[in-house]
Design a protein around this motif. Structure first.
Motif, PDB file in Angstrom:
ATOM      1  N   THR A  99       0.845  -1.194   0.000  1.00 56.96           N
ATOM      2  CA  THR A  99       0.000   0.000   0.000  1.00 56.96           C
ATOM      3  C   THR A  99       0.887   1.254   0.000  1.00 56.96           C
ATOM      4  O   THR A  99       2.089   1.178   0.245  1.00 56.96           O
ATOM      5  CB  THR A  99      -0.890   0.052   1.253  1.00 56.96           C
ATOM      6  N   LEU A 100       0.257   2.393  -0.265  1.00 54.42           N
ATOM      7  CA  LEU A 100       1.008   3.639  -0.307  1.00 54.42           C
ATOM      8  C   LEU A 100       1.680   3.921   1.042  1.00 54.42           C
ATOM      9  O   LEU A 100       2.847   4.299   1.094  1.00 54.42           O
ATOM     10  CB  LEU A 100       0.069   4.787  -0.688  1.00 54.42           C
ATOM     11  N   LYS A 101       0.970   3.726   2.132  1.00 55.42           N
ATOM     12  CA  LYS A 101       1.550   3.996   3.456  1.00 55.42           C
ATOM     13  C   LYS A 101       2.716   3.048   3.754  1.00 55.42           C
ATOM     14  O   LYS A 101       3.721   3.453   4.311  1.00 55.42           O
ATOM     15  CB  LYS A 101       0.483   3.869   4.559  1.00 55.42           C
ATOM     16  N   GLU A 102       2.553   1.777   3.372  1.00 51.83           N
ATOM     17  CA  GLU A 102       3.663   0.826   3.565  1.00 51.83           C
ATOM     18  C   GLU A 102       4.876   1.254   2.752  1.00 51.83           C
ATOM     19  O   GLU A 102       6.011   1.188   3.218  1.00 51.83           O
ATOM     20  CB  GLU A 102       3.230  -0.584   3.134  1.00 51.83           C
ATOM     21  N   SER A 103       4.602   1.708   1.532  1.00 51.84           N
ATOM     22  CA  SER A 103       5.683   2.162   0.657  1.00 51.84           C
ATOM     23  C   SER A 103       6.401   3.376   1.266  1.00 51.84           C
ATOM     24  O   SER A 103       7.625   3.444   1.288  1.00 51.84           O
ATOM     25  CB  SER A 103       5.105   2.500  -0.720  1.00 51.84           C
ATOM     26  N   GLU A 104       5.616   4.316   1.781  1.00 50.92           N
ATOM     27  CA  GLU A 104       6.216   5.512   2.396  1.00 50.92           C
ATOM     28  C   GLU A 104       7.058   5.146   3.613  1.00 50.92           C
ATOM     29  O   GLU A 104       8.140   5.700   3.831  1.00 50.92           O
ATOM     30  CB  GLU A 104       5.114   6.487   2.829  1.00 50.92           C
ATOM     31  N   LEU A 105       6.542   4.206   4.399  1.00 53.29           N
ATOM     32  CA  LEU A 105       7.260   3.785   5.599  1.00 53.29           C
ATOM     33  C   LEU A 105       8.576   3.102   5.230  1.00 53.29           C
ATOM     34  O   LEU A 105       9.633   3.417   5.769  1.00 53.29           O
ATOM     35  CB  LEU A 105       6.370   2.843   6.423  1.00 53.29           C
ATOM     36  N   LEU A 106       8.501   2.197   4.261  1.00 55.05           N
ATOM     37  CA  LEU A 106       9.704   1.475   3.862  1.00 55.05           C
ATOM     38  C   LEU A 106      10.721   2.423   3.224  1.00 55.05           C
ATOM     39  O   LEU A 106      11.925   2.344   3.486  1.00 55.05           O
ATOM     40  CB  LEU A 106       9.337   0.331   2.905  1.00 55.05           C
ATOM     41  N   GLU A 107      10.229   3.350   2.403  1.00 57.21           N
ATOM     42  CA  GLU A 107      11.117   4.333   1.782  1.00 57.21           C
ATOM     43  C   GLU A 107      11.847   5.137   2.854  1.00 57.21           C
ATOM     44  O   GLU A 107      13.060   5.349   2.785  1.00 57.21           O
ATOM     45  CB  GLU A 107      10.306   5.273   0.882  1.00 57.21           C
ATOM     46  N   PHE A 108      11.114   5.563   3.858  1.00 59.45           N
ATOM     47  CA  PHE A 108      11.692   6.340   4.961  1.00 59.45           C
ATOM     48  C   PHE A 108      12.791   5.533   5.656  1.00 59.45           C
ATOM     49  O   PHE A 108      13.883   6.037   5.916  1.00 59.45           O
ATOM     50  CB  PHE A 108      10.578   6.719   5.948  1.00 59.45           C
ATOM     51  N   LEU A 109      12.507   4.263   5.919  1.00 52.91           N
ATOM     52  CA  LEU A 109      13.492   3.410   6.596  1.00 52.91           C
ATOM     53  C   LEU A 109      14.707   3.166   5.697  1.00 52.91           C
ATOM     54  O   LEU A 109      15.840   3.139   6.173  1.00 52.91           O
ATOM     55  CB  LEU A 109      12.855   2.077   7.008  1.00 52.91           C
ATOM     56  N   ILE A 110      14.466   3.006   4.393  1.00 58.64           N
ATOM     57  CA  ILE A 110      15.590   2.780   3.472  1.00 58.64           C
ATOM     58  C   ILE A 110      16.487   4.016   3.422  1.00 58.64           C
ATOM     59  O   ILE A 110      17.698   3.929   3.502  1.00 58.64           O
ATOM     60  CB  ILE A 110      15.097   2.425   2.041  1.00 58.64           C
ATOM     61  N   LEU A 111      15.873   5.188   3.338  1.00 53.72           N
ATOM     62  CA  LEU A 111      16.672   6.412   3.244  1.00 53.72           C
ATOM     63  C   LEU A 111      17.429   6.689   4.539  1.00 53.72           C
ATOM     64  O   LEU A 111      18.432   7.377   4.543  1.00 53.72           O
ATOM     65  CB  LEU A 111      15.790   7.612   2.862  1.00 53.72           C
ATOM     66  N   ARG A 112      16.930   6.148   5.655  1.00 62.21           N
ATOM     67  CA  ARG A 112      17.618   6.333   6.937  1.00 62.21           C
ATOM     68  C   ARG A 112      18.426   5.095   7.321  1.00 62.21           C
ATOM     69  O   ARG A 112      18.694   4.866   8.493  1.00 62.21           O
ATOM     70  CB  ARG A 112      16.592   6.638   8.037  1.00 62.21           C
ATOM     71  N   LYS A 113      18.757   4.306   6.314  1.00 63.27           N
ATOM     72  CA  LYS A 113      19.405   3.011   6.565  1.00 63.27           C
ATOM     73  C   LYS A 113      20.495   3.102   7.626  1.00 63.27           C
ATOM     74  O   LYS A 113      21.239   4.068   7.690  1.00 63.27           O
ATOM     75  CB  LYS A 113      19.993   2.464   5.274  1.00 63.27           C
ATOM     76  N   ASN A 114      20.554   2.057   8.417  1.00 64.85           N
ATOM     77  CA  ASN A 114      21.553   1.937   9.485  1.00 64.85           C
ATOM     78  C   ASN A 114      21.403   2.976  10.589  1.00 64.85           C
ATOM     79  O   ASN A 114      22.305   3.176  11.388  1.00 64.85           O
ATOM     80  CB  ASN A 114      22.981   1.970   8.926  1.00 64.85           C
ATOM     81  N   THR A 115      20.286   3.673  10.607  1.00 60.14           N
ATOM     82  CA  THR A 115      20.000   4.601  11.692  1.00 60.14           C
ATOM     83  C   THR A 115      18.664   4.190  12.301  1.00 60.14           C
ATOM     84  O   THR A 115      17.712   3.944  11.569  1.00 60.14           O
ATOM     85  CB  THR A 115      19.832   6.043  11.150  1.00 60.14           C
ATOM     86  N   ALA A 116      18.614   4.127  13.622  1.00 61.51           N
ATOM     87  CA  ALA A 116      17.334   3.800  14.261  1.00 61.51           C
ATOM     88  C   ALA A 116      16.363   4.958  14.068  1.00 61.51           C
ATOM     89  O   ALA A 116      16.744   6.122  14.151  1.00 61.51           O
ATOM     90  CB  ALA A 116      17.544   3.522  15.740  1.00 61.51           C
ATOM     91  N   THR A 117      15.119   4.626  13.775  1.00 57.56           N
ATOM     92  CA  THR A 117      14.106   5.637  13.494  1.00 57.56           C
ATOM     93  C   THR A 117      13.001   5.526  14.542  1.00 57.56           C
ATOM     94  O   THR A 117      12.453   4.452  14.753  1.00 57.56           O
ATOM     95  CB  THR A 117      13.513   5.397  12.090  1.00 57.56           C
ATOM     96  N   SER A 118      12.693   6.641  15.178  1.00 56.42           N
ATOM     97  CA  SER A 118      11.693   6.601  16.250  1.00 56.42           C
ATOM     98  C   SER A 118      10.276   6.573  15.689  1.00 56.42           C
ATOM     99  O   SER A 118      10.029   6.993  14.560  1.00 56.42           O
ATOM    100  CB  SER A 118      11.855   7.816  17.163  1.00 56.42           C
ATOM    101  N   LYS A 119       9.358   6.072  16.523  1.00 57.90           N
ATOM    102  CA  LYS A 119       7.953   6.070  16.112  1.00 57.90           C
ATOM    103  C   LYS A 119       7.454   7.491  15.891  1.00 57.90           C
ATOM    104  O   LYS A 119       6.664   7.742  14.986  1.00 57.90           O
ATOM    105  CB  LYS A 119       7.102   5.377  17.178  1.00 57.90           C
ATOM    106  N   GLU A 120       7.924   8.427  16.717  1.00 55.71           N
ATOM    107  CA  GLU A 120       7.488   9.832  16.554  1.00 55.71           C
ATOM    108  C   GLU A 120       7.867  10.352  15.169  1.00 55.71           C
ATOM    109  O   GLU A 120       7.072  10.997  14.499  1.00 55.71           O
ATOM    110  CB  GLU A 120       8.122  10.746  17.611  1.00 55.71           C
ATOM    111  N   SER A 121       9.113  10.096  14.760  1.00 54.74           N
ATOM    112  CA  SER A 121       9.515  10.655  13.470  1.00 54.74           C
ATOM    113  C   SER A 121       8.783   9.947  12.326  1.00 54.74           C
ATOM    114  O   SER A 121       8.509  10.561  11.297  1.00 54.74           O
ATOM    115  CB  SER A 121      11.029  10.629  13.281  1.00 54.74           C
ATOM    116  N   ILE A 122       8.435   8.680  12.521  1.00 55.35           N
ATOM    117  CA  ILE A 122       7.648   7.984  11.491  1.00 55.35           C
ATOM    118  C   ILE A 122       6.254   8.615  11.386  1.00 55.35           C
ATOM    119  O   ILE A 122       5.759   8.873  10.296  1.00 55.35           O
ATOM    120  CB  ILE A 122       7.546   6.476  11.799  1.00 55.35           C
ATOM    121  N   ILE A 123       5.651   8.918  12.532  1.00 60.11           N
ATOM    122  CA  ILE A 123       4.318   9.537  12.526  1.00 60.11           C
ATOM    123  C   ILE A 123       4.368  10.905  11.838  1.00 60.11           C
ATOM    124  O   ILE A 123       3.560  11.213  10.966  1.00 60.11           O
ATOM    125  CB  ILE A 123       3.760   9.670  13.956  1.00 60.11           C
TER     126      ILE A 123
END
Ligand code: CA
Length: 225
Positions: free
Chosen positions: A152-176
């Motif tokens: 889905t679009l939201k899954e894609s956005e989430l995965l894209e965000f994680l890929i672009l921040r690779k090797n860095t922990a990403t908080s739930k707040e910043s994902i929201i």
């Protein structure tokens, strides 16, 4: 990708929002310079489309203000015909590109793709690679060499965000903030739900890529050995 449009011609702004959403971008619009500055300062955008002549604060002042705050978000200036000197001032003030109005939709989309490629990881056709997976943010397809799955679009956005921040922990707040915006009333478990959807799809693909939980911090995308 999350885009911000700062444009006071409401019809143009709304048309842009529609076109970009149709192309799977997440888009917010501000209709004057001050509102645009407020949004831009949140630093949650991957790209800003910025008109120059705006009420309350002009585009060039807005651009200077965000650069002064250290915000490096790429900016494409939307210039009216004949504003050549504005173009020069704009580029000197930290804009990355400009587009003369009126412009064709295809040209705008091409410039946006070019700008995201410049950031590094996004390949032509809006695909991102990480480990053994390839994410296409246009077709919303996630694949490995042997299998693919629709997301889905939201899954894609989430995965894209994680890929672009690779090797860095990403908080739930910043994902929201990234996926739903600043004022969204979204609970942490919303993020957990989307993370679990993505994990299921990665498992389905037999991918070596996994989303690991970093206790007390958030999530990190990693290739499991
Ligand atoms: Ca204007």
């Amino acid at each position: 990708m999350r885009l911000l449009i700062v444009e006071d011609e409401i019809h143009l702004a709304e048309a842009l929002v529609q076109i970009l959403r149709k192309n799977n971008y997440t888009v917010d619009a501000s209709y004057d310079g001050e509102a645009g500055l407020d949004n831009a300062l949140s630093n949650i955008y991957d790209l800003i489309l910025l008109d120059i002549m705006l009420p309350k604060m002009d585009g060039i002042s807005l651009l200077k203000a965000i650069r002064k705050e250290g915000i490096a978000t790429p900016v494409i200036l939307l210039t009216a015909k004949g504003e050549i000197s504005d173009k020069v001032i704009g580029l000197d003030s930290g804009a990355d590109d400009y587009l003369a109005k009126p412009f064709a939709t295809e040209e705008l989309l091409a410039r946006i793709r070019a700008m995201s490629r410049r950031k590094g990881e996004v390949l032509p056709d809006n695909t991102l690679k990480f480990g053994d997976i390839e994410l296409n943010t246009s077709t919303l397809k996630l694949c490995t060499d042997s299998k693919d799955v629709k997301i889905t679009l939201k899954e894609s956005e989430l995965l894209e965000f994680l890929i672009l921040r690779k090797n860095t922990a990403t908080s739930k707040e910043s994902i929201i903030e990234k996926l739903w915006g600043f004022d969204a009333e979204v609970e942490h478990n919303h993020v957990e739900v989307y993370i679990s959807f993505l994990r299921k799809k990665l498992t389905f693909l037999h991918s070596k890529v996994g989303i690991n939980t970093v206790r007390g911090v958030g999530y990190i995308l990693e290739v499991q050995s």
